[in-house]
Design an enzyme around this catalytic site. Structure first.
Site, PDB file in Angstrom:
ATOM      1  N   ARG A  33      55.705 -13.964 -16.009  1.00  0.00           N
ATOM      2  CA  ARG A  33      54.326 -13.652 -16.406  1.00  0.00           C
ATOM      3  C   ARG A  33      54.356 -12.979 -17.773  1.00  0.00           C
ATOM      4  O   ARG A  33      55.114 -12.046 -17.991  1.00  0.00           O
ATOM      5  CB  ARG A  33      53.663 -12.699 -15.398  1.00  0.00           C
ATOM      6  CG  ARG A  33      53.506 -13.303 -14.011  1.00  0.00           C
ATOM      7  CD  ARG A  33      52.418 -14.367 -14.025  1.00  0.00           C
ATOM      8  NE  ARG A  33      52.206 -14.933 -12.705  1.00  0.00           N
ATOM      9  CZ  ARG A  33      52.641 -16.127 -12.328  1.00  0.00           C
ATOM     10  NH1 ARG A  33      53.340 -16.871 -13.171  1.00  0.00           N
ATOM     11  NH2 ARG A  33      52.391 -16.573 -11.123  1.00  0.00           N
ATOM     12  N   GLU A  34      53.521 -13.468 -18.680  1.00  0.00           N
ATOM     13  CA  GLU A  34      53.380 -12.848 -19.983  1.00  0.00           C
ATOM     14  C   GLU A  34      52.189 -11.893 -19.901  1.00  0.00           C
ATOM     15  O   GLU A  34      51.116 -12.264 -19.426  1.00  0.00           O
ATOM     16  CB  GLU A  34      53.160 -13.898 -21.056  1.00  0.00           C
ATOM     17  CG  GLU A  34      54.401 -14.760 -21.241  1.00  0.00           C
ATOM     18  CD  GLU A  34      54.173 -15.968 -22.118  1.00  0.00           C
ATOM     19  OE1 GLU A  34      53.011 -16.411 -22.260  1.00  0.00           O
ATOM     20  OE2 GLU A  34      55.163 -16.478 -22.654  1.00  0.00           O
ATOM     21  N   ARG A  60      34.025 -12.203 -35.749  1.00  0.00           N
ATOM     22  CA  ARG A  60      35.245 -12.143 -34.944  1.00  0.00           C
ATOM     23  C   ARG A  60      36.132 -13.313 -35.337  1.00  0.00           C
ATOM     24  O   ARG A  60      35.812 -14.471 -35.085  1.00  0.00           O
ATOM     25  CB  ARG A  60      34.926 -12.178 -33.446  1.00  0.00           C
ATOM     26  CG  ARG A  60      34.206 -10.942 -32.964  1.00  0.00           C
ATOM     27  CD  ARG A  60      35.034  -9.702 -33.208  1.00  0.00           C
ATOM     28  NE  ARG A  60      34.400  -8.495 -32.697  1.00  0.00           N
ATOM     29  CZ  ARG A  60      34.918  -7.297 -32.811  1.00  0.00           C
ATOM     30  NH1 ARG A  60      36.070  -7.122 -33.442  1.00  0.00           N
ATOM     31  NH2 ARG A  60      34.295  -6.254 -32.327  1.00  0.00           N
ATOM     32  N   ALA A  72      31.214  -0.460 -30.067  1.00  0.00           N
ATOM     33  CA  ALA A  72      32.402  -0.389 -29.214  1.00  0.00           C
ATOM     34  C   ALA A  72      33.622  -0.116 -30.069  1.00  0.00           C
ATOM     35  O   ALA A  72      33.589  -0.281 -31.286  1.00  0.00           O
ATOM     36  CB  ALA A  72      32.581  -1.709 -28.455  1.00  0.00           C
ATOM     37  N   LEU A  74      38.245   0.805 -29.874  1.00  0.00           N
ATOM     38  CA  LEU A  74      39.509   1.036 -29.175  1.00  0.00           C
ATOM     39  C   LEU A  74      39.663   2.489 -28.761  1.00  0.00           C
ATOM     40  O   LEU A  74      39.210   3.397 -29.446  1.00  0.00           O
ATOM     41  CB  LEU A  74      40.686   0.680 -30.087  1.00  0.00           C
ATOM     42  CG  LEU A  74      40.817  -0.770 -30.513  1.00  0.00           C
ATOM     43  CD1 LEU A  74      41.926  -0.902 -31.545  1.00  0.00           C
ATOM     44  CD2 LEU A  74      41.081  -1.645 -29.305  1.00  0.00           C
ATOM     45  N   GLU A  89      32.459   6.299 -31.540  1.00  0.00           N
ATOM     46  CA  GLU A  89      32.161   4.914 -31.928  1.00  0.00           C
ATOM     47  C   GLU A  89      30.680   4.720 -32.226  1.00  0.00           C
ATOM     48  O   GLU A  89      30.321   3.997 -33.161  1.00  0.00           O
ATOM     49  CB  GLU A  89      32.620   3.938 -30.839  1.00  0.00           C
ATOM     50  CG  GLU A  89      34.117   3.805 -30.726  1.00  0.00           C
ATOM     51  CD  GLU A  89      34.778   3.177 -31.957  1.00  0.00           C
ATOM     52  OE1 GLU A  89      34.100   2.466 -32.737  1.00  0.00           O
ATOM     53  OE2 GLU A  89      35.982   3.401 -32.140  1.00  0.00           O
ATOM     54  N   GLU A  93      29.792   3.369 -35.925  1.00  0.00           N
ATOM     55  CA  GLU A  93      29.272   2.014 -36.123  1.00  0.00           C
ATOM     56  C   GLU A  93      27.786   1.946 -36.425  1.00  0.00           C
ATOM     57  O   GLU A  93      27.358   1.063 -37.161  1.00  0.00           O
ATOM     58  CB  GLU A  93      29.609   1.145 -34.906  1.00  0.00           C
ATOM     59  CG  GLU A  93      31.100   0.910 -34.789  1.00  0.00           C
ATOM     60  CD  GLU A  93      31.472  -0.219 -33.858  1.00  0.00           C
ATOM     61  OE1 GLU A  93      30.621  -0.686 -33.079  1.00  0.00           O
ATOM     62  OE2 GLU A  93      32.643  -0.624 -33.915  1.00  0.00           O
ATOM     63  N   PRO A 111      42.168  -9.830 -16.756  1.00  0.00           N
ATOM     64  CA  PRO A 111      43.318  -9.350 -15.978  1.00  0.00           C
ATOM     65  C   PRO A 111      44.353 -10.414 -15.641  1.00  0.00           C
ATOM     66  O   PRO A 111      45.425 -10.073 -15.149  1.00  0.00           O
ATOM     67  CB  PRO A 111      42.677  -8.772 -14.715  1.00  0.00           C
ATOM     68  CG  PRO A 111      41.392  -9.520 -14.576  1.00  0.00           C
ATOM     69  CD  PRO A 111      40.930  -9.775 -15.981  1.00  0.00           C
ATOM     70  N   GLY A 112      44.083 -11.659 -15.928  1.00  0.00           N
ATOM     71  CA  GLY A 112      45.078 -12.692 -15.697  1.00  0.00           C
ATOM     72  C   GLY A 112      46.284 -12.569 -16.620  1.00  0.00           C
ATOM     73  O   GLY A 112      47.370 -13.041 -16.300  1.00  0.00           O
ATOM     74  N   GLU A 116      43.831  -4.650 -20.547  1.00  0.00           N
ATOM     75  CA  GLU A 116      42.734  -3.925 -21.200  1.00  0.00           C
ATOM     76  C   GLU A 116      41.679  -3.489 -20.187  1.00  0.00           C
ATOM     77  O   GLU A 116      41.135  -4.303 -19.444  1.00  0.00           O
ATOM     78  CB  GLU A 116      42.062  -4.799 -22.264  1.00  0.00           C
ATOM     79  CG  GLU A 116      40.909  -4.085 -22.942  1.00  0.00           C
ATOM     80  CD  GLU A 116      40.138  -4.969 -23.911  1.00  0.00           C
ATOM     81  OE1 GLU A 116      39.527  -4.406 -24.832  1.00  0.00           O
ATOM     82  OE2 GLU A 116      40.134  -6.194 -23.757  1.00  0.00           O
ATOM     83  N   GLU A 141      33.480  -4.562 -40.254  1.00  0.00           N
ATOM     84  CA  GLU A 141      32.391  -3.597 -40.101  1.00  0.00           C
ATOM     85  C   GLU A 141      31.522  -3.521 -41.356  1.00  0.00           C
ATOM     86  O   GLU A 141      30.349  -3.161 -41.281  1.00  0.00           O
ATOM     87  CB  GLU A 141      32.941  -2.218 -39.732  1.00  0.00           C
ATOM     88  CG  GLU A 141      33.493  -2.192 -38.323  1.00  0.00           C
ATOM     89  CD  GLU A 141      34.128  -0.865 -37.953  1.00  0.00           C
ATOM     90  OE1 GLU A 141      34.418  -0.053 -38.857  1.00  0.00           O
ATOM     91  OE2 GLU A 141      34.342  -0.651 -36.757  1.00  0.00           O
TER      92      GLU A 141
END
Length: 192
Positions: A33-34, A60, A72, A74, A89, A93, A111-112, A116, A141
């Site tokens: 699994r990666e 993006r 939003a 990190l 944030e 922003e 989640p696969g 995060e 931004e």
């Protein structure tokens, strides 16, 4: 069951890392699994006194498009609690602060293959705020646009496919549910 038999670091970047795990499977044998590791993030559904949600349109690169999103960012400041990250944030922003904060939900983005975890906050009682000292608007931004959209219209934008960013979809729909159903919520300072 699902014991990690071996793990190899494949890549370590500024935001994400990639590792390859060999995992024992419940029926016998093993599988590779990666896993992308990520520091986590927060998103803010900022709703003004008129019931409008603050949305950003941001480029993006991974998909080569501008997307409607929520403020939003990190969770990349060492030791910073998630709620403080959300407050930072919002100021960085969209130059806003909020009098009232609620934790709407937490979400595992993909989640696969990725760990995060994102916390989504509702911010109300909005007012102007200065950007934090040392913050510089740069990269994507610098090209962002900010709009206030009535929450009902933002919900329709989700169903029209105009809002496709997963965090924004979840946040907008959670805010609408919060307004109409008043679900029981976790404490705002819940860590994750």
């Amino acid at each position: 069951m699902y014991e990690v038999l071996a793990s190899e670091q494949v890549y370590e970047g500024r935001v994400i890392s990639l590792r390859r795990d060999t995992v024992a499977m419940p029926g016998g044998g093993s599988s590779v699994r990666e896993v992308v590791t990520h520091p986590g993030a927060v998103g803010v559904v900022a709703i003004d006194d008129d019931g409008a949600v603050v949305l950003l349109k941001q480029y993006r690169h991974a998909i080569g498009e501008h997307l409607w999103e929520l403020p939003a960012g990190l969770r990349d400041a060492e030791g910073e609690p998630p709620l403080e990250t959300a407050k930072r944030e919002l100021a960085e922003e969209v130059e806003l602060a909020a009098e009232r904060w609620s934790l709407l939900t937490t979400s595992l983005s993909t989640p696969g293959f990725c760990d995060e975890l994102v916390g989504l906050y509702l911010a109300e009682g909005l007012g102007p705020a200065a950007r934090p000292e040392g913050f510089v608007v740069e990269h994507e931004e610098a090209d962002m646009t900010v709009e206030r959209v009535p929450l009902d219209r933002a919900v329709q934008m989700v169903f029209d496919g105009t809002v496709r960013n997963a965090l924004a979809v979840i946040g907008i729909l959670a805010a609408q549910a919060h307004r109409t159903a008043s679900p029981r919520q976790r404490p705002v300072d819940t860590g994750f």
